[in-house]
Design a protein around this motif. Sequence first.
Motif, PDB file in Angstrom:
ATOM      1  N   ILE A 398      21.638  56.877   7.701  1.00  0.00           N
ATOM      2  CA  ILE A 398      20.969  56.661   8.983  1.00  0.00           C
ATOM      3  C   ILE A 398      19.451  56.559   8.873  1.00  0.00           C
ATOM      4  N   ILE A 399      18.881  57.075   7.795  1.00  0.00           N
ATOM      5  CA  ILE A 399      17.445  56.864   7.583  1.00  0.00           C
ATOM      6  C   ILE A 399      17.211  56.078   6.292  1.00  0.00           C
ATOM      7  N   GLY A 400      18.177  55.205   5.977  1.00  0.00           N
ATOM      8  CA  GLY A 400      17.982  54.244   4.898  1.00  0.00           C
ATOM      9  C   GLY A 400      17.955  54.818   3.506  1.00  0.00           C
ATOM     10  N   GLY A 401      18.585  55.954   3.281  1.00  0.00           N
ATOM     11  CA  GLY A 401      18.595  56.537   1.950  1.00  0.00           C
ATOM     12  C   GLY A 401      17.313  57.299   1.656  1.00  0.00           C
ATOM     13  N   GLN A 402      16.957  57.347   0.394  1.00  0.00           N
ATOM     14  CA  GLN A 402      15.788  58.108  -0.033  1.00  0.00           C
ATOM     15  C   GLN A 402      14.490  57.410   0.386  1.00  0.00           C
ATOM     16  N   PRO A 403      13.415  58.187   0.584  1.00  0.00           N
ATOM     17  CA  PRO A 403      12.134  57.579   0.962  1.00  0.00           C
ATOM     18  C   PRO A 403      11.528  56.765  -0.169  1.00  0.00           C
ATOM     19  N   HIS A 404      10.724  55.787   0.203  1.00  0.00           N
ATOM     20  CA  HIS A 404       9.947  55.009  -0.754  1.00  0.00           C
ATOM     21  C   HIS A 404       8.539  55.596  -0.820  1.00  0.00           C
ATOM     22  N   ALA A 405       7.785  55.197  -1.843  1.00  0.00           N
ATOM     23  CA  ALA A 405       6.379  55.589  -1.954  1.00  0.00           C
ATOM     24  C   ALA A 405       5.612  54.462  -2.632  1.00  0.00           C
ATOM     25  N   PRO A 406       4.479  54.058  -2.069  1.00  0.00           N
ATOM     26  CA  PRO A 406       3.691  53.003  -2.718  1.00  0.00           C
ATOM     27  C   PRO A 406       3.051  53.515  -3.998  1.00  0.00           C
ATOM     28  N   THR A 407       2.988  52.653  -5.004  1.00  0.00           N
ATOM     29  CA  THR A 407       2.383  53.017  -6.280  1.00  0.00           C
ATOM     30  C   THR A 407       0.873  52.811  -6.263  1.00  0.00           C
ATOM     31  N   GLN A 408       0.354  52.292  -5.162  1.00  0.00           N
ATOM     32  CA  GLN A 408      -1.085  52.134  -4.979  1.00  0.00           C
ATOM     33  C   GLN A 408      -1.377  52.192  -3.487  1.00  0.00           C
ATOM     34  N   ASP A 409      -2.622  52.423  -3.125  1.00  0.00           N
ATOM     35  CA  ASP A 409      -2.984  52.400  -1.706  1.00  0.00           C
ATOM     36  C   ASP A 409      -2.637  51.045  -1.116  1.00  0.00           C
TER      37      ASP A 409
END
Length: 594
Positions: A398-409
């Motif tokens: 329901i929240i699309g699986g695990q969170p993502h994180a950007p590797t740069q700003d």
Amino acid sequence: MISERLVSDSLIFAKMQAVVSQYGTANILLAVLAIAATALVADYAHMLYRRSQMPPGPFPWPIVGNTFSLPDNKPWIYFEELSKTFNSPIITFWIGRNPTVWLNDAWTAHEIFEKKAQIYTSRPRMVVFGELGSGQSSLVTMQIRNTAERDRWRVHRKLMHVGVGVQAVRGYRAIQDNESKVVALDLMRDPTNFVKHLERYATSVVSVIAFGRRVARPDDPIITEVIALMQLAADLNVPGKTFPMLLETFPILAKAPRFMPYFRSLGTRSQKSGHYFFHTLALEALAQHAAKPPNALPIVPYVTTLFTASAAMDPPLPVPELSSLVSSLFGAGADTSSSTLITFLLACCAFPAAVATAQRELDAVVGPSRSPTWDDRPRLPYVDAFVKEVFRWRSVAIIGGQPHAPTQDDAYKGWRIPRGTWVQGNVWAIHRNEREFPEPDRFAPERFIEGSELWRPFPGERGYMTFGWGRRVCSGQALAEQGTWITVARVLWGFRVERGVDPKTGREKEVDIFAFTNGLNMRPQPFECDIAPRSEEVRATMEREGREALEGLKVYDGESEYRMSTFYKAMKGKVGEEPVVDEEGNIKIVKVKG
């Protein structure tokens, strides 16, 4: 040496006494408090500065952020409401001192996770599910902060793709077809226990693919224990204001000894023990296959492919990484697939008109003397749309699986998303946006038939975002879509699925389309439904096909001697085993010290 240290400690203690005597205890405490207050103000000022650059959201408090504003259940509904309050498809919500960014719109999710997939491939720091759970050995939680981690992740992704990639899953059609015929047989003989039958089906398919061994009984511990583990893991991904998720707000508490009371709520074994369970299941399967004639199985089990590939590497994959790849198959296939099919039955009870339309199409194309096959799919557009609506209506992840994180700003529409930020897609909000899905709580397959009154443009070719995005999309997507299609089509073809009837009043019982569990992988709360063959001819067909399917699946018969509930104590301190591949490519099991 010891005497020198004692002298040094004595001098330090004497200096401290001199300072206390000179300035007084009260003055020193005031100085400490002043320094702490200054640090707190500086930290909070930095939080507010970061907030001014990021997407809108509620005002955070010092240290705790917005954590204690979270509802007790289903925070994805709260984030959907916040998105409407701030009139923004993207919002910032502070978990302690760390901002989390929530995407509540399909087009925003597509632009960030798909178009910028290269920089949104990593994971953020996850204290509970990551550091206290599977660590960095799992493909699911693996961070990508440098070239070495990216190369390691690519190796894992490639190995998983070999097992359940788009091309690989075509080879599993016969397994899924036969197991879904067995499900039909089970539902016909014992319709009341439909949840157990669907869990057995989903777990058995994954077990055959992973180990070359099916699960024949719905009470097999591999079902109940592994699915319970997966549901616990899903609970440990939902933001919360109580333990254990409060550790995300106060990560320093994770450094405390594991006997602290709040660790009990994790309900998990140590990382090492968890890894060894699935690793031992894999070794058991390898040993069983080694005892069989060559080519005894129609498919090559995933553990054989995985361990052979690992042995060819220099160095081979360590035990935790091998184990995590095996366990990821269960995470991607057992609990999620069974939950999807349970949701399908709930939809059948709540929206009988859609079921009737699908059954008319099946009757015209397939008839009663055989059940549907994948070859029928091009001529079953409404059934195809029905399956897509199952994925959309009440998505399991329901929240699309695990969170993502950007590797740069990153920058998006003038907002800043700092490197390493927790970025989550809110599938609940995405799939209930009335711009793309009018009357979103109504189950209406027509949404997926272009040209219909309910059809709307949607990013991507599938029309739903159930399995996540970009390079971290669910590895088991192709397997789940393939298995769900054949099972939904067969159940619609073969059964009348209706609401349960109250024996006292003779009236149909109401079903609650909002009564779902609270975990990351949600499923309906228990409900009653009446499942019966649509005709005697269909009953005879299902009986015949079910018996034939069981005969075809006999080659995968077998059972594991291991049980998760007793494994850790039984294996403690024992000698383990590891596979070695010889020069001819044969796998041998050798003893190693535990």
